[in-house]
Design an enzyme around this catalytic site. Structure first.
Site, PDB file in Angstrom:
ATOM      1  N   ASN A 126      24.705  -4.118  -9.014  1.00 56.49           N
ATOM      2  CA  ASN A 126      25.802  -4.048  -8.080  1.00 56.49           C
ATOM      3  C   ASN A 126      25.775  -5.298  -7.412  1.00 56.49           C
ATOM      4  O   ASN A 126      25.184  -6.262  -7.572  1.00 56.49           O
ATOM      5  CB  ASN A 126      25.413  -2.721  -7.207  1.00 56.49           C
ATOM      6  CG  ASN A 126      26.584  -1.977  -6.800  1.00 56.49           C
ATOM      7  OD1 ASN A 126      27.654  -2.678  -6.496  1.00 56.49           O
ATOM      8  ND2 ASN A 126      26.566  -0.770  -6.632  1.00 56.49           N
TER       9      ASN A 126
ATOM     10  N   ASP B 247      11.921 -18.684  -9.975  1.00 59.07           N
ATOM     11  CA  ASP B 247      11.113 -19.765 -10.362  1.00 59.07           C
ATOM     12  C   ASP B 247      10.204 -19.481 -11.528  1.00 59.07           C
ATOM     13  O   ASP B 247      10.279 -20.055 -12.549  1.00 59.07           O
ATOM     14  CB  ASP B 247      10.400 -20.317  -9.100  1.00 59.07           C
ATOM     15  CG  ASP B 247      11.267 -20.723  -8.084  1.00 59.07           C
ATOM     16  OD1 ASP B 247      12.083 -19.904  -7.609  1.00 59.07           O
ATOM     17  OD2 ASP B 247      11.465 -21.830  -7.664  1.00 59.07           O
TER      18      ASP B 247
ATOM     19  N   HIS C 138       4.954 -19.828  -0.866  1.00 61.23           N
ATOM     20  CA  HIS C 138       4.501 -21.069  -0.017  1.00 61.23           C
ATOM     21  C   HIS C 138       3.269 -20.900   0.674  1.00 61.23           C
ATOM     22  O   HIS C 138       2.735 -19.807   1.003  1.00 61.23           O
ATOM     23  CB  HIS C 138       5.631 -21.318   0.828  1.00 61.23           C
ATOM     24  CG  HIS C 138       6.836 -21.364   0.167  1.00 61.23           C
ATOM     25  ND1 HIS C 138       7.468 -22.603  -0.187  1.00 61.23           N
ATOM     26  CD2 HIS C 138       7.922 -20.466  -0.003  1.00 61.23           C
ATOM     27  CE1 HIS C 138       8.809 -22.592  -0.545  1.00 61.23           C
ATOM     28  NE2 HIS C 138       9.130 -21.195  -0.397  1.00 61.23           N
TER      29      HIS C 138
ATOM     30  N   ALA D  23      16.069   2.817  -1.222  1.00 61.28           N
ATOM     31  CA  ALA D  23      16.537   1.897  -0.409  1.00 61.28           C
ATOM     32  C   ALA D  23      15.979   1.427   0.681  1.00 61.28           C
ATOM     33  O   ALA D  23      15.074   2.038   1.497  1.00 61.28           O
ATOM     34  CB  ALA D  23      17.964   2.386   0.111  1.00 61.28           C
TER      35      ALA D  23
ATOM     36  N   THR E 290       5.406  -4.733  -2.644  1.00 60.79           N
ATOM     37  CA  THR E 290       4.594  -5.876  -2.639  1.00 60.79           C
ATOM     38  C   THR E 290       3.726  -5.935  -3.635  1.00 60.79           C
ATOM     39  O   THR E 290       2.431  -6.529  -3.890  1.00 60.79           O
ATOM     40  CB  THR E 290       4.120  -6.204  -1.139  1.00 60.79           C
ATOM     41  OG1 THR E 290       3.367  -4.895  -0.839  1.00 60.79           O
ATOM     42  CG2 THR E 290       5.270  -6.416  -0.182  1.00 60.79           C
ATOM     43  N   LYS E 291       3.302  -4.381  -4.083  1.00 60.63           N
ATOM     44  CA  LYS E 291       2.143  -4.162  -5.070  1.00 60.63           C
ATOM     45  C   LYS E 291       2.943  -3.420  -6.241  1.00 60.63           C
ATOM     46  O   LYS E 291       4.025  -2.994  -6.243  1.00 60.63           O
ATOM     47  CB  LYS E 291       1.081  -3.347  -4.330  1.00 60.63           C
ATOM     48  CG  LYS E 291       0.442  -3.974  -3.255  1.00 60.63           C
ATOM     49  CD  LYS E 291      -0.493  -3.002  -2.563  1.00 60.63           C
ATOM     50  CE  LYS E 291      -1.546  -3.969  -1.680  1.00 60.63           C
ATOM     51  NZ  LYS E 291      -2.359  -2.879  -0.871  1.00 60.63           N
TER      52      LYS E 291
ATOM     53  N   ARG F 144       5.233   2.084  -1.106  1.00 58.87           N
ATOM     54  CA  ARG F 144       4.355   2.965  -1.677  1.00 58.87           C
ATOM     55  C   ARG F 144       4.700   4.020  -2.421  1.00 58.87           C
ATOM     56  O   ARG F 144       5.749   4.544  -2.304  1.00 58.87           O
ATOM     57  CB  ARG F 144       3.242   3.262  -0.389  1.00 58.87           C
ATOM     58  CG  ARG F 144       4.080   4.403   0.360  1.00 58.87           C
ATOM     59  CD  ARG F 144       3.048   4.756   1.668  1.00 58.87           C
ATOM     60  NE  ARG F 144       3.831   5.606   2.642  1.00 58.87           N
ATOM     61  CZ  ARG F 144       3.708   7.033   2.128  1.00 58.87           C
ATOM     62  NH1 ARG F 144       3.388   7.532   1.348  1.00 58.87           N
ATOM     63  NH2 ARG F 144       4.451   7.872   3.271  1.00 58.87           N
TER      64      ARG F 144
ATOM     65  N   ARG G 103       5.519  10.159  -4.658  1.00 53.20           N
ATOM     66  CA  ARG G 103       4.797  11.164  -5.594  1.00 53.20           C
ATOM     67  C   ARG G 103       5.515  10.594  -6.950  1.00 53.20           C
ATOM     68  O   ARG G 103       6.354   9.661  -7.222  1.00 53.20           O
ATOM     69  CB  ARG G 103       5.606  12.646  -5.224  1.00 53.20           C
ATOM     70  CG  ARG G 103       7.056  12.644  -5.113  1.00 53.20           C
ATOM     71  CD  ARG G 103       7.490  14.220  -4.795  1.00 53.20           C
ATOM     72  NE  ARG G 103       9.009  13.804  -4.635  1.00 53.20           N
ATOM     73  CZ  ARG G 103       9.710  14.244  -6.050  1.00 53.20           C
ATOM     74  NH1 ARG G 103       9.238  14.185  -7.256  1.00 53.20           N
ATOM     75  NH2 ARG G 103      11.365  14.288  -5.675  1.00 53.20           N
TER      76      ARG G 103
END
Length: 213
Positions: free
Chosen positions: A83, A91, A113, A167, A172-173, A187, A190
């Site tokens: 969208n 990179d 960085h 949303a 990060t994991k 996170r 379920r």
């Protein structure tokens, strides 16, 4: 070792190196070309995308505007939908599976960085010259994933197949297959199960029935 090879091996590299700047300049210009097209200029858009990204499967559609950094480091599967304001800072390689859909303003970032301020400003290369450096980690998104509006996927993340990312999430994991995940940081809420089928929600499904596989 070439600067682009350093990216792929996870080493620090110079984003301002002339070789990398040339790739990015070409890609940024192609972004502008794509964003200047009308939605019904399908042949023109397809021709630009064939130059812009590393590969893209059949039946894919990107609404635009788009913002790729390297472009050629991104590989997109079949029947992809992206969208408005898709941003991929590729990179390091970005791989998106088949049948994925992204809501507005999805961002994928691969560069990282240094945390130390002085090292962010500059580090010395083998010849003793100061240089601005960073490194990058690849992102992989499996088949059949839906990423909601304003999702950010951070460097080094793998999202398994069949996932829904709510949303505004910042991923990060890694997220395992068939998960509904959301939040900042994202996170797993379920697993997604057969009970989530629309056949159990007739007040929403109306006349529509699932296609049996």
């Amino acid at each position: 070792m070439r600067e682009e090879e350093k990216i792929f091996t996870g080493q620090l590299f110079k984003p301002g190196h002339p070789d990398l700047r040339a790739i990015k300049l070409r890609t940024h210009n192609l972004n502008n070309d794509y964003n200047a097209t009308y939605e019904d200029e399908t042949e023109k858009r397809a021709q630009i995308l064939s130059q812009l990204v590393g590969s893209m499967g059949e039946g894919s559609f990107i609404q635009g505007p788009v913002f790729f950094h390297y472009g050629v480091h991104t590989h997109i599967g079949k029947r992809f939908f992206g969208n408005f304001n898709l941003t991929i800072q590729d990179d390091a390689p970005v791989t998106i599976g088949d049948d994925c859909s992204f809501g507005p303003n999805v961002t994928i970032v691969t560069p990282i960085h240094p945390l130390i301020a002085g090292e962010r400003r500059a580090m010395r290369d083998a010849q003793g010259n100061p240089a601005h450096v960073c490194y990058a980690r690849p992102v992989v998104i499996g088949d059949d994933c839906w990423l909601g509006a304003n999702v950010v996927v951070c460097s080094g993340v793998t999202i398994g197949k069949g996932c829904v990312i709510g949303a505004g999430s910042v991923v990060t994991k890694d997220i395992p297959d068939n998960s509904f995940a959301a939040g900042v940081p994202c996170r797993v809420i379920r697993p997604i199960t057969e009970q989530d089928s629309m056949k159990y929600k007739p007040e929403i499904a109306g006349e529509f029935q699932p296609i049996e596989e």
